[in-house]
Design a protein around this motif. Structure first.
Motif, PDB file in Angstrom:
ATOM      1  N   ASN A  48     -57.633 -27.694 -18.067  1.00  0.00           N
ATOM      2  CA  ASN A  48     -56.965 -26.353 -18.362  1.00  0.00           C
ATOM      3  C   ASN A  48     -57.640 -25.860 -19.495  1.00  0.00           C
ATOM      4  O   ASN A  48     -57.639 -24.385 -19.641  1.00  0.00           O
ATOM      5  CB  ASN A  48     -55.678 -26.482 -18.374  1.00  0.00           C
ATOM      6  CG  ASN A  48     -54.887 -27.056 -16.968  1.00  0.00           C
ATOM      7  OD1 ASN A  48     -55.260 -26.576 -15.969  1.00  0.00           O
ATOM      8  ND2 ASN A  48     -54.091 -28.024 -17.286  1.00  0.00           N
ATOM      9  N   ASP A  49     -57.795 -26.500 -20.712  1.00  0.00           N
ATOM     10  CA  ASP A  49     -58.287 -25.696 -21.582  1.00  0.00           C
ATOM     11  C   ASP A  49     -59.967 -26.120 -21.746  1.00  0.00           C
ATOM     12  O   ASP A  49     -60.504 -27.053 -21.725  1.00  0.00           O
ATOM     13  CB  ASP A  49     -57.711 -26.517 -22.931  1.00  0.00           C
ATOM     14  CG  ASP A  49     -56.201 -26.571 -22.907  1.00  0.00           C
ATOM     15  OD1 ASP A  49     -55.738 -25.667 -22.479  1.00  0.00           O
ATOM     16  OD2 ASP A  49     -55.631 -27.622 -23.547  1.00  0.00           O
ATOM     17  N   GLY A  50     -60.346 -24.868 -22.251  1.00  0.00           N
ATOM     18  CA  GLY A  50     -61.782 -24.768 -22.585  1.00  0.00           C
ATOM     19  C   GLY A  50     -62.374 -23.253 -23.448  1.00  0.00           C
ATOM     20  O   GLY A  50     -61.425 -22.347 -23.552  1.00  0.00           O
ATOM     21  N   CYS A  51     -63.417 -23.339 -23.658  1.00  0.00           N
ATOM     22  CA  CYS A  51     -63.835 -22.046 -24.421  1.00  0.00           C
ATOM     23  C   CYS A  51     -65.374 -22.047 -24.471  1.00  0.00           C
ATOM     24  O   CYS A  51     -66.118 -22.915 -24.101  1.00  0.00           O
ATOM     25  CB  CYS A  51     -63.384 -22.177 -25.946  1.00  0.00           C
ATOM     26  SG  CYS A  51     -64.050 -23.718 -26.988  1.00  0.00           S
ATOM     27  N   SER A  52     -65.890 -21.030 -24.894  1.00  0.00           N
ATOM     28  CA  SER A  52     -67.353 -20.831 -24.894  1.00  0.00           C
ATOM     29  C   SER A  52     -67.970 -20.709 -26.206  1.00  0.00           C
ATOM     30  O   SER A  52     -69.092 -20.505 -26.500  1.00  0.00           O
ATOM     31  CB  SER A  52     -67.546 -19.563 -24.258  1.00  0.00           C
ATOM     32  OG  SER A  52     -67.155 -18.312 -24.729  1.00  0.00           O
ATOM     33  N   ASP A  53     -67.255 -20.755 -27.357  1.00  0.00           N
ATOM     34  CA  ASP A  53     -67.645 -20.903 -28.778  1.00  0.00           C
ATOM     35  C   ASP A  53     -66.830 -22.145 -29.284  1.00  0.00           C
ATOM     36  O   ASP A  53     -65.631 -22.329 -29.394  1.00  0.00           O
ATOM     37  CB  ASP A  53     -67.256 -19.728 -29.366  1.00  0.00           C
ATOM     38  CG  ASP A  53     -67.528 -19.589 -30.780  1.00  0.00           C
ATOM     39  OD1 ASP A  53     -68.084 -20.581 -31.435  1.00  0.00           O
ATOM     40  OD2 ASP A  53     -67.813 -18.433 -31.448  1.00  0.00           O
ATOM     41  N   TYR A  54     -67.834 -22.859 -29.944  1.00  0.00           N
ATOM     42  CA  TYR A  54     -67.185 -24.243 -30.384  1.00  0.00           C
ATOM     43  C   TYR A  54     -66.222 -23.986 -31.635  1.00  0.00           C
ATOM     44  O   TYR A  54     -65.370 -24.746 -32.068  1.00  0.00           O
ATOM     45  CB  TYR A  54     -68.399 -25.057 -30.990  1.00  0.00           C
ATOM     46  CG  TYR A  54     -69.139 -24.869 -32.172  1.00  0.00           C
ATOM     47  CD1 TYR A  54     -68.872 -24.939 -33.163  1.00  0.00           C
ATOM     48  CD2 TYR A  54     -70.337 -24.063 -32.022  1.00  0.00           C
ATOM     49  CE1 TYR A  54     -69.486 -24.576 -34.474  1.00  0.00           C
ATOM     50  CE2 TYR A  54     -71.170 -23.591 -32.849  1.00  0.00           C
ATOM     51  CZ  TYR A  54     -70.671 -23.824 -34.167  1.00  0.00           C
ATOM     52  OH  TYR A  54     -71.522 -23.746 -35.384  1.00  0.00           O
TER      53      TYR A  54
END
Length: 85
Positions: A48-54
């Motif tokens: 469910n959790d994700g992103c494109s910038d660390y």
């Protein structure tokens, strides 16, 4: 434990994701620059959790990160997280 997985390329997909996504005490948080890869893998592994910038991981309550991005980026990414603590 919430672990941010940075870089979801071939090695991560073959070696780490199948194991970490099944571990009962690990909640993976995906991070990759490719929105397409992020969407596909999140769906596949029901993440469910994700992103494109660390750098967004800092605000996502992760306990640790694993860096699977290109080797040339490891120092920059590791330094960023070490400086946050």
């Amino acid at each position: 434990m919430r672990i941010g997985l940075i870089g979801l390329g071939d090695i991560a997909q073959k070696a780490y994701l199948p194991i970490l996504t099944e571990h009962p005490f690990v909640t993976p948080v995906f991070c990759t620059r490719s929105r397409h890869v992020l969407t596909d893998l999140a769906r596949k592994y029901r993440i469910n959790d994700g992103c494109s910038d660390y750098k967004q991981l800092i605000n996502m309550d992760v306990d640790a990160v694993m860096i699977h991005s290109a080797t040339s980026t490891h120092v920059e990414i590791a330094t960023y997280f070490l400086e946050q603590r």
